[in-house]
Design a protein around this motif. Structure first.
Motif, PDB file in Angstrom:
ATOM      1  N   LYS A   1       0.810  -1.214   0.000  1.00  0.00           N
ATOM      2  CA  LYS A   1       0.000   0.000   0.000  1.00  0.00           C
ATOM      3  C   LYS A   1       0.849   1.273   0.000  1.00  0.00           C
ATOM      4  CE  LYS A   1      -3.897  -2.205   2.342  1.00  0.00           C
ATOM      5  NZ  LYS A   1      -4.791  -2.186   3.533  1.00  0.00           N
ATOM      6  N   LYS A   2       2.068   1.183   0.499  1.00  0.00           N
ATOM      7  CA  LYS A   2       2.958   2.344   0.526  1.00  0.00           C
ATOM      8  C   LYS A   2       3.648   2.571  -0.819  1.00  0.00           C
ATOM      9  CE  LYS A   2       4.014   1.841   5.447  1.00  0.00           C
ATOM     10  NZ  LYS A   2       5.106   1.681   6.460  1.00  0.00           N
ATOM     11  N   GLY A   3       3.477   1.645  -1.739  1.00  0.00           N
ATOM     12  CA  GLY A   3       4.114   1.775  -3.043  1.00  0.00           C
ATOM     13  C   GLY A   3       5.479   1.137  -3.118  1.00  0.00           C
ATOM     14  N   ASP A   4       5.889   0.453  -2.062  1.00  0.00           N
ATOM     15  CA  ASP A   4       7.194  -0.215  -2.057  1.00  0.00           C
ATOM     16  C   ASP A   4       7.104  -1.534  -2.811  1.00  0.00           C
ATOM     17  OD1 ASP A   4       8.157   1.848  -0.458  1.00  0.00           O
ATOM     18  OD2 ASP A   4       7.557   0.813   1.386  1.00  0.00           O
ATOM     19  N   SER A   5       8.054  -1.772  -3.692  1.00  0.00           N
ATOM     20  CA  SER A   5       8.080  -2.997  -4.486  1.00  0.00           C
ATOM     21  C   SER A   5       9.000  -4.029  -3.841  1.00  0.00           C
ATOM     22  CB  SER A   5       8.550  -2.714  -5.917  1.00  0.00           C
ATOM     23  OG  SER A   5       7.648  -1.838  -6.565  1.00  0.00           O
ATOM     24  N   LYS A   6       8.604  -5.281  -3.943  1.00  0.00           N
ATOM     25  CA  LYS A   6       9.396  -6.366  -3.387  1.00  0.00           C
ATOM     26  C   LYS A   6       9.345  -7.561  -4.323  1.00  0.00           C
ATOM     27  CE  LYS A   6       9.756  -9.440   0.629  1.00  0.00           C
ATOM     28  NZ  LYS A   6       9.141  -9.853   1.919  1.00  0.00           N
ATOM     29  N   THR A   7      10.497  -8.112  -4.630  1.00  0.00           N
ATOM     30  CA  THR A   7      10.584  -9.280  -5.504  1.00  0.00           C
ATOM     31  C   THR A   7      10.899 -10.508  -4.669  1.00  0.00           C
ATOM     32  OG1 THR A   7      11.350  -7.937  -7.371  1.00  0.00           O
ATOM     33  CG2 THR A   7      11.734 -10.297  -7.490  1.00  0.00           C
ATOM     34  N   ASP A   8      10.052 -11.521  -4.803  1.00  0.00           N
ATOM     35  CA  ASP A   8      10.232 -12.730  -4.007  1.00  0.00           C
ATOM     36  C   ASP A   8       9.575 -13.908  -4.730  1.00  0.00           C
ATOM     37  OD1 ASP A   8      11.048 -14.344  -2.005  1.00  0.00           O
ATOM     38  OD2 ASP A   8       9.749 -13.509  -0.443  1.00  0.00           O
ATOM     39  N   PHE A   9       9.938 -15.099  -4.311  1.00  0.00           N
ATOM     40  CA  PHE A   9       9.321 -16.295  -4.866  1.00  0.00           C
ATOM     41  C   PHE A   9       8.035 -16.589  -4.092  1.00  0.00           C
ATOM     42  CE2 PHE A   9      12.183 -17.961  -8.013  1.00  0.00           C
ATOM     43  CZ  PHE A   9      13.403 -17.401  -7.699  1.00  0.00           C
ATOM     44  N   VAL A  10       6.931 -16.757  -4.832  1.00  0.00           N
ATOM     45  CA  VAL A  10       5.637 -17.011  -4.210  1.00  0.00           C
ATOM     46  C   VAL A  10       5.195 -18.434  -4.535  1.00  0.00           C
ATOM     47  CG1 VAL A  10       4.979 -14.593  -4.315  1.00  0.00           C
ATOM     48  CG2 VAL A  10       4.377 -16.091  -6.210  1.00  0.00           C
ATOM     49  N   ALA A  11       4.473 -19.034  -3.603  1.00  0.00           N
ATOM     50  CA  ALA A  11       3.949 -20.378  -3.811  1.00  0.00           C
ATOM     51  C   ALA A  11       2.866 -20.353  -4.884  1.00  0.00           C
ATOM     52  CB  ALA A  11       3.395 -20.942  -2.505  1.00  0.00           C
ATOM     53  N   THR A  12       2.728 -21.442  -5.617  1.00  0.00           N
ATOM     54  CA  THR A  12       1.780 -21.515  -6.718  1.00  0.00           C
ATOM     55  C   THR A  12       0.874 -22.728  -6.561  1.00  0.00           C
ATOM     56  OG1 THR A  12       3.276 -22.816  -8.101  1.00  0.00           O
ATOM     57  CG2 THR A  12       3.421 -20.412  -8.262  1.00  0.00           C
TER      58      THR A  12
ATOM     59  N   GLY B   1      -3.750 -15.265 -10.239  1.00  0.00           N
ATOM     60  CA  GLY B   1      -4.548 -15.934 -11.259  1.00  0.00           C
ATOM     61  C   GLY B   1      -3.812 -16.196 -12.553  1.00  0.00           C
ATOM     62  N   GLU B   2      -2.649 -15.581 -12.741  1.00  0.00           N
ATOM     63  CA  GLU B   2      -1.890 -15.801 -13.970  1.00  0.00           C
ATOM     64  C   GLU B   2      -1.325 -17.215 -13.991  1.00  0.00           C
ATOM     65  OE1 GLU B   2       2.095 -14.117 -16.321  1.00  0.00           O
ATOM     66  OE2 GLU B   2       1.523 -13.321 -14.359  1.00  0.00           O
ATOM     67  N   ARG B   3      -1.414 -17.844 -15.139  1.00  0.00           N
ATOM     68  CA  ARG B   3      -0.874 -19.191 -15.291  1.00  0.00           C
ATOM     69  C   ARG B   3       0.478 -19.132 -15.988  1.00  0.00           C
ATOM     70  NH1 ARG B   3      -6.091 -23.155 -16.530  1.00  0.00           N
ATOM     71  NH2 ARG B   3      -7.203 -22.619 -14.595  1.00  0.00           N
ATOM     72  N   VAL B   4       1.411 -19.883 -15.445  1.00  0.00           N
ATOM     73  CA  VAL B   4       2.798 -19.865 -15.931  1.00  0.00           C
ATOM     74  C   VAL B   4       3.166 -21.249 -16.454  1.00  0.00           C
ATOM     75  CG1 VAL B   4       5.201 -19.392 -15.347  1.00  0.00           C
ATOM     76  CG2 VAL B   4       3.369 -18.109 -14.222  1.00  0.00           C
TER      77      VAL B   4
ATOM     78  N   VAL C   1       1.656 -23.907 -13.741  1.00  0.00           N
ATOM     79  CA  VAL C   1       1.273 -23.534 -12.384  1.00  0.00           C
ATOM     80  C   VAL C   1       0.536 -22.199 -12.431  1.00  0.00           C
ATOM     81  CG1 VAL C   1       3.162 -24.786 -11.272  1.00  0.00           C
ATOM     82  CG2 VAL C   1       3.514 -22.422 -11.994  1.00  0.00           C
ATOM     83  N   GLN C   2      -0.181 -21.892 -11.364  1.00  0.00           N
ATOM     84  CA  GLN C   2      -0.944 -20.643 -11.289  1.00  0.00           C
ATOM     85  C   GLN C   2      -0.518 -19.854 -10.069  1.00  0.00           C
ATOM     86  OE1 GLN C   2      -5.287 -20.526 -12.254  1.00  0.00           O
ATOM     87  NE2 GLN C   2      -5.514 -19.892 -10.133  1.00  0.00           N
TER      88      GLN C   2
END
Length: 307
Positions: free
Chosen positions: A117-128, A172-175, A167-168
């Protein structure tokens, strides 16, 4: 007979719950033996339905060899890797073959960039969420162990070494991606020629394109067939805007690279078997060069038999 029927049922039900959220570990154990087939099956089903058993029970190569085709059909066991039992050690000579090499992913992660919500971006691996049915395990792979500079090195040569998988992500995006270890060259982390619990080895492999040359995108464009450009957008094909659609129009068969690390956890010297865990990092599909690949992280178990 009652015990074998109960084990088959338990393994089949265990496959169905393999990707459910992990529960807190339980110390209660259950004996899957009964006086009759009916009682044994009911007990196994009740135990697994209540969550009192582990999500996916291990199966050894000896247990798998006792099952008929009809006992395996429809249970998902064909998508499972066997597991070795024991904490022995194996001395490997240069030129030794490893057959029935199997990799079974247990968890899939995709690298995503999220913004709070603060506009800070974070890159991480998320479960699918896995969208592919029970066809994503690599099996029947063979290769050769060689001595390279005093360290054991495994060279992958043949087998079912690729599996199209999708995987999704939570949004909702499917990869889609091609799970593979093609042309794997995995070198031991330490010197010596002994495989034992705790031994680590790893290396890089090739990741071919998820699509083939005959694939056509939604606008009928392909690499070896189909249209050369999107027919509905001729005005964008003649000016400076062409650069925006260059990759979409000019399909290429990408061959990227990935890496994998293995750790041996069990060794059965009598059967010449090893098993353990692996972590693999590889790119996703590029849609024949039309988009940037995502980074994937896969964690699972492996099995191999030396001969």
């Amino acid at each position: 007979m009652a015990r074998l029927f109960s084990v088959v049922l338990a393994l089949a039900l265990g496959v169905a719950t393999a990707f459910q959220p992990m529960r807190a570990p339980l110390t209660r154990s259950v004996q899957l033996e009964a006086a009759s087939d009916r009682v044994g099956a009911a007990a196994a089903a009740a135990v697994l339905a209540a969550g009192l058993a582990s999500p996916a029970l291990a199966i050894t190569s000896d247990e798998r060899a006792q099952l008929s085709y009809l006992q395996v059909k429809g249970t998902g066991l064909a998508n499972r890797c066997s597991e070795a039992v024991g904490t022995d050690s194996l001395t490997v000579k240069s030129g030794t073959s490893m057959v029935d090499f199997c990799l079974e992913p247990k968890a899939f992660f995709v690298e995503e960039t999220t913004t709070n919500k603060k506009g800070d971006s974070k890159t991480d691996f998320v479960a699918t969420k896995l969208m592919t049915r029970q066809t994503y395990t690599l099996d029947g792979i063979s290769g050769t162990w060689k001595d390279e500079g005093g360290k054991l090195t495994f060279f992958e040569e043949d087998g079912i070494d690729y599996a199209p998988t999708t995987v999704q992500v939570p949004g909702g995006e499917r990869v889609p991606f091609l799970f593979t270890v093609k042309e794997l060259v995995a070198k031991g982390a330490a010197g010596g020629n002994t495989l034992k619990p705790g031994y680590e080895f790893g290396g890089s492999f090739k990741v071919p394109s998820y699509r083939t040359g005959l694939f056509l995108d939604p606008k009928g464009r392909g690499m070896s067939t189909g249209y050369d450009q999107a027919q509905a957008l001729p005005g964008l094909q003649t000016g400076d805007e062409e650069a925006e659609l260059f990759n979409e129009n000019n399909k290429v068969f990408d061959v990227l690279s990935g890496s994998v690390e293995f750790e041996v956890q069990n060794v059965n010297k009598e059967a010449s078997e090893i098993s353990g865990v692996f972590v693999s990092a590889q790119p996703s599909d590029t849609d024949l060069g039309g988009k940037e690949p995502k980074k994937l992280l896969l964690k699972g178990i492996f099995y191999g038999k030396l001969e």
